[in-house]
Design a protein around this motif. Structure first.
Motif, PDB file in Angstrom:
ATOM      1  N   GLU A 220       0.901  -1.064   0.069  1.00  0.00           N
ATOM      2  CA  GLU A 220       0.135   0.002  -0.005  1.00  0.00           C
ATOM      3  C   GLU A 220       0.732   1.128   0.023  1.00  0.00           C
ATOM      4  O   GLU A 220       0.582   2.303  -0.483  1.00  0.00           O
ATOM      5  CB  GLU A 220      -1.073  -0.002   1.168  1.00  0.00           C
ATOM      6  CG  GLU A 220      -2.326  -0.930   1.233  1.00  0.00           C
ATOM      7  CD  GLU A 220      -3.365  -0.334   0.464  1.00  0.00           C
ATOM      8  OE1 GLU A 220      -3.111   0.862   0.210  1.00  0.00           O
ATOM      9  OE2 GLU A 220      -4.332  -1.346   0.238  1.00  0.00           O
TER      10      GLU A 220
ATOM     11  N   ARG B 295      -8.005   5.336   3.565  1.00  0.00           N
ATOM     12  CA  ARG B 295      -7.776   3.845   2.951  1.00  0.00           C
ATOM     13  C   ARG B 295      -6.396   3.586   3.713  1.00  0.00           C
ATOM     14  O   ARG B 295      -5.481   4.545   3.834  1.00  0.00           O
ATOM     15  CB  ARG B 295      -7.555   4.047   1.598  1.00  0.00           C
ATOM     16  CG  ARG B 295      -7.512   2.640   1.088  1.00  0.00           C
ATOM     17  CD  ARG B 295      -7.264   2.264  -0.447  1.00  0.00           C
ATOM     18  NE  ARG B 295      -6.103   2.924  -0.948  1.00  0.00           N
ATOM     19  CZ  ARG B 295      -5.836   3.226  -2.245  1.00  0.00           C
ATOM     20  NH1 ARG B 295      -6.649   2.711  -3.208  1.00  0.00           N
ATOM     21  NH2 ARG B 295      -4.563   3.791  -2.560  1.00  0.00           N
TER      22      ARG B 295
ATOM     23  N   ASP C 252     -15.663   2.179  -1.413  1.00  0.00           N
ATOM     24  CA  ASP C 252     -15.824   1.938  -2.957  1.00  0.00           C
ATOM     25  C   ASP C 252     -14.798   0.672  -3.394  1.00  0.00           C
ATOM     26  O   ASP C 252     -14.039   0.231  -2.708  1.00  0.00           O
ATOM     27  CB  ASP C 252     -15.336   3.084  -3.624  1.00  0.00           C
ATOM     28  CG  ASP C 252     -13.920   3.626  -3.531  1.00  0.00           C
ATOM     29  OD1 ASP C 252     -13.042   2.689  -3.106  1.00  0.00           O
ATOM     30  OD2 ASP C 252     -13.707   4.907  -3.429  1.00  0.00           O
TER      31      ASP C 252
ATOM     32  N   ASP D 284     -12.012   0.765  -4.948  1.00  0.00           N
ATOM     33  CA  ASP D 284     -10.630   0.741  -4.825  1.00  0.00           C
ATOM     34  C   ASP D 284     -10.195   0.959  -3.234  1.00  0.00           C
ATOM     35  O   ASP D 284      -9.174   1.042  -3.047  1.00  0.00           O
ATOM     36  CB  ASP D 284     -10.271   2.158  -5.554  1.00  0.00           C
ATOM     37  CG  ASP D 284     -10.159   2.333  -6.921  1.00  0.00           C
ATOM     38  OD1 ASP D 284     -10.269   0.991  -7.431  1.00  0.00           O
ATOM     39  OD2 ASP D 284     -10.699   3.173  -7.323  1.00  0.00           O
TER      40      ASP D 284
ATOM     41  N   TRP E 205     -11.526   2.670  -0.829  1.00  0.00           N
ATOM     42  CA  TRP E 205     -11.753   4.047   0.058  1.00  0.00           C
ATOM     43  C   TRP E 205     -13.043   4.088   0.907  1.00  0.00           C
ATOM     44  O   TRP E 205     -13.902   3.775   0.367  1.00  0.00           O
ATOM     45  CB  TRP E 205     -11.924   5.169  -0.887  1.00  0.00           C
ATOM     46  CG  TRP E 205     -10.403   5.409  -1.536  1.00  0.00           C
ATOM     47  CD1 TRP E 205     -10.038   5.111  -2.902  1.00  0.00           C
ATOM     48  CD2 TRP E 205      -9.144   6.164  -1.239  1.00  0.00           C
ATOM     49  NE1 TRP E 205      -8.860   5.666  -3.157  1.00  0.00           N
ATOM     50  CE2 TRP E 205      -8.376   6.350  -1.926  1.00  0.00           C
ATOM     51  CE3 TRP E 205      -9.060   6.954   0.206  1.00  0.00           C
ATOM     52  CZ2 TRP E 205      -7.046   6.831  -1.870  1.00  0.00           C
ATOM     53  CZ3 TRP E 205      -7.750   7.367   0.466  1.00  0.00           C
ATOM     54  CH2 TRP E 205      -6.709   7.563  -0.668  1.00  0.00           C
TER      55      TRP E 205
END
Length: 226
Positions: free
Chosen positions: A18, A72, A90, A92, A94
């Motif tokens: 990440e 995130r 969402d 992705d 977030w």
């Protein structure tokens, strides 16, 4: 059956994916200064100020512009109990907080502007009442200010400012002009009301009761100026 918790190496591997080399392992006994904690928190839970309808439309907004706070990172919860993850996250990853925030130029802090549900929708534009209140309340001739949305058949809602003047009173026309110099035109109240402090109900917390102020205007016919 409760699934096993991820191991520390697995968490570190996820963090590296990440955040790359911006990964820290902090033990319970690690002593951090406030600045260190703030820096590490920022690196382990990113934020994005975004405007958009729905979770598929994310557009980063510039400094000084209010947007929704999205978060995130491995330190973020997996989801809410008994709610689908897609309701708040969402595709992705977030997390959509529904908090409206903004950042000032040269200042790393985030300033709270209210909840998405508290927004005033005037002629299709979203207006944060707390952002408008912060501007109006800074003027020396204003003791208190609460901003609400009042229904309008053409605009959907109008931005309405209810003001308690400081000693000496307040000129609404001049107040509107000063507000217009500091805010985008669609955020400037189009309706104003000047009242005494005893007309504004408060909550047990001491905060102004927005619902009661709106009822004062809608149900009790509090006079409004344009």
């Amino acid at each position: 059956m409760i699934p096993p918790r991820p191991t520390i190496p697995a968490l570190l591997a996820q963090s590296v994916r990440e955040f790359g080399d911006r990964t820290y392992l902090v033990s319970p006994t690690d002593r951090l200064t406030y600045a260190d904690a703030e820096r590490r928190s920022a690196e382990l839970a990113r934020w994005l100020l975004a405007e958009g309808v729905g979770k598929g439309a994310r557009v980063a907004v510039p400094e000084g512009t209010v947007g929704e706070l999205l978060v995130r990172g491995i330190g973020v919860m997996a989801g809410y109990n008994k709610r689908e993850r897609a309701e708040t996250f969402d595709a992705d990853g977030w997390y959509h907080t529904a908090d409206r925030v903004y950042r000032r130029e040269g200042d790393p802090r985030l300033f709270y502007g209210g909840r998405t549900s508290e927004l005033i929708k005037a002629a299709g534009a979203n207006v944060s009442p707390l952002e408008v209140e912060a501007v109006i309340a800074q003027f020396p001739d204003v003791a208190q200010c609460v901003v609400i949305g009042v229904d309008d058949p053409e605009r959907g809602e109008q931005v309405c400012a209810v003001v308690v003047p400081a000693a000496g009173g307040v000129d609404v026309t001049d107040l509107a002009a000063r507000t217009r110099a500091l805010l985008s035109s669609y955020k400037v109240p189009t309706r104003w009301s000047v009242v005494t402090a005893d007309r504004l109900a408060t909550l047990p917390s001491g905060k102004l009761n927005r619902r009661a102020v709106k009822e004062l205007i809608v149900d009790k016919g509090l006079p409004l100026e344009r």
